[in-house]
Design an enzyme around this catalytic site. Structure first.
Site, short mmCIF file in Angstrom:
data_model
loop_
_atom_site.label_atom_id
_atom_site.label_comp_id
_atom_site.label_asym_id
_atom_site.label_seq_id
_atom_site.Cartn_x
_atom_site.Cartn_y
_atom_site.Cartn_z
N GLU A 149 0.93 -1.16 0.32
CA GLU A 149 -0.11 0.30 -0.23
C GLU A 149 0.88 1.44 -0.08
O GLU A 149 1.37 1.38 0.73
CB GLU A 149 -0.89 -0.45 1.16
CG GLU A 149 -2.01 -0.94 1.36
CD GLU A 149 -2.86 -1.11 0.56
OE1 GLU A 149 -3.10 0.34 -0.35
OE2 GLU A 149 -3.93 -1.31 0.04
N CYS A 183 -2.36 8.65 2.54
CA CYS A 183 -1.80 7.92 0.99
C CYS A 183 -2.83 8.70 0.02
O CYS A 183 -2.66 9.27 -0.99
CB CYS A 183 -1.73 6.78 1.49
SG CYS A 183 -3.19 5.84 2.34
N GLU A 282 4.51 12.83 -4.64
CA GLU A 282 3.82 12.66 -3.32
C GLU A 282 4.58 13.17 -2.35
O GLU A 282 5.79 13.70 -1.64
CB GLU A 282 3.64 11.54 -2.90
CG GLU A 282 3.04 11.60 -2.19
CD GLU A 282 2.76 10.09 -1.05
OE1 GLU A 282 3.46 9.85 -0.74
OE2 GLU A 282 1.86 9.80 -0.52
#
Ligand code: NDP
Length: 385
Positions: A149, A183, A282
């Site tokens: 993940e 996330c 990110e």
């Protein structure tokens, strides 16, 4: 966290073997076959989690791992180990047999040691892409199964026909909840050019309304970042974008108050080059970049112009459009007119560089069990002796 554990406890009670009946000929006899697919546990699971949402991520992984009958070693991030340790104490109090749940805090090399350890059978990793790749490469040595993940750069697609007031509140929540340290943060705003000026004003009003303060005080909506180093990293993306022509519509600096804690103001960046670091990497912080589109096709192309594929948020009152877009966006999850509302039965996970495998309901149970066929042949009494 409690809901995660209760949910998988319930799944464990309904999780059954499957059987298929068929017929076959063997050594001259007609036989019936009962093929049973059993689901024994994999063995020992290693669960490696990052520092954001540590209790939620620990239980989200532990729930199915234990419900499927495995034992596990949980490795929290060295930046946020306390909730995992408390969870271990609670598990002891609750009577979980000793050795079933093991908590091993430590730096990344503790995680690396678990991944390469011959006693570990499966690895559930949540964290950054670079670490995820290292975990997968190391696990390949012993062909351990891995679920990853990883990060995201999830777009909010805002169309002119959306309920703009609710959408502004939803978009603000998607990026500024947990200060963007999530996330699934909706870190890119793709907005219809026709309404962009009005919408940005509404968004700025939402930002001004956010109650910044101590997370332990009731009513606080926006707290600090995890560390000074992380705050510097977040600001470096903003500084870089500004140096390349971006305009700060809100935030872009530390607030004067609260003085204690690594606070960084909720930030809105316009005029950011679509190829810049702030748009392609990110940030994992409270920074929303703005891009405009003229039609649906352009919106979809911008949404897909990233190596990540975790989530997307589509804001529109047109159901046809929402479903059409959901089909064309390459992500593991698409939320329409909402942000991160979860039914624990459904798959959670990312496409592209955002991960490998899915968690949730049966998807988690499948990961944590090793399907085993037991085929029983039976039939008529053998009269020949
Ligand atoms: P990292 O990848 O740096 O760390 C994640 C975990 O892995 C930590 O426990 C870390 O330990 C450990 N670790 C570090 N190196 C290794 C290694 N070589 N082998 C095994 N384990 C290792 O991520 P962050 O902690 O910085 O977390 C932020 C990232 O997590 C973001 O990219 C975010 O998107 C992602 N994330 C993904 C989620 C999802 O469900 N898709 C959910 C939440 C976060 P230590 O911290 O002690 O170094």
């Amino acid at each position: 966290a409690a809901r995660n554990i209760r949910f998988f406890a319930a799944v464990a009670q309904t999780w059954t073997h499957e059987a298929a009946d068929s017929e076959a000929k063997f050594l001259g006899r007609d036989l019936k076959l009962m093929s049973v697919t059993q689901r024994p546990p994999v063995g020992v699971g290693a669960i490696i989690i990052p520092w954001n949402s540590p209790l939620m991520l620990a239980t989200w992984n532990l729930g199915p791992c234990l419900a499927a009958g495995n034992t596990c070693v949980l490795k929290p991030s060295e930046l946020a180990p306390l909730t995992s340790i408390a969870l271990g104490e609670i598990a002891n109090e609750a009577g979980l047999p000793s050795g079933v749940l093991n908590i091993v805090p430590g730096l990344g090399d503790a995680g690396a040691a678990l991944v390469s350890h011959p006693g570990v059978d499966a690895i559930a990793f949540t964290g950054g892409v670079a670490t995820g790749k290292r975990v997968m490469a190391s696990a390949a040595e012993s062909l351990k199964r891995v679920t990853l993940e990883l990060g995201g750069k999830s777009p909010n697609l805002v169309f002119a026909d959306a309920n703009l007031k609710r959408t502004a509140a939803g978009v603000a929540r998607s990026i500024y909840r947990s200060q963007g340290q999530s996330c699934v943060a909706g870190s890119r705003l793709l907005v219809d050019r026709k309404i962009s000026a009005d919408f940005l004003e509404m968004l700025a009003a939402e930002i001004r309304r956010l109650k910044i303060g101590d997370p332990l005080v009731d009513g606080t909506e926006y707290g600090p970042l995890i560390s000074g180093a992380h705050r510097e990293r977040v600001h470096s993306f903003v500084a870089d974008a500004v140096a390349n022509g971006a305009k700060i519509l809100a935030g872009g600096k530390n607030p004067a108050e609260p003085a204690r804690g690594f606070y960084y103001l909720p930030t809105l960046l316009d005029g950011v080059d679509a190829k810049s670091r702030a748009v392609s990497e990110e940030i994992f912080g409270p920074v929303l970049t703005v891009e405009r589109f003229d039609d649906e096709e352009q919106a979809i192309a911008s949404a897909n112009a990233t190596r990540f594929g975790l989530a997307a948020y589509v804001w529109t009152s047109n159901v046809d459009r929402a479903l059409r877009i959901a089909e064309k966006i390459k992500t593991g999850m698409v939320w329409v007119n909402s942000f991160f509302l979860r039914d624990l039965r459904v798959p959670f996970g990312g496409a592209k560089m955002s991960g490998l495998g899915r968690q949730g309901g049966r998807f988690s149970m499948e990961f944590w069990t090793e399907p085993k066929l037991v085929c029983v042949a039976y039939g008529e009494e053998d009269h020949d002796g």
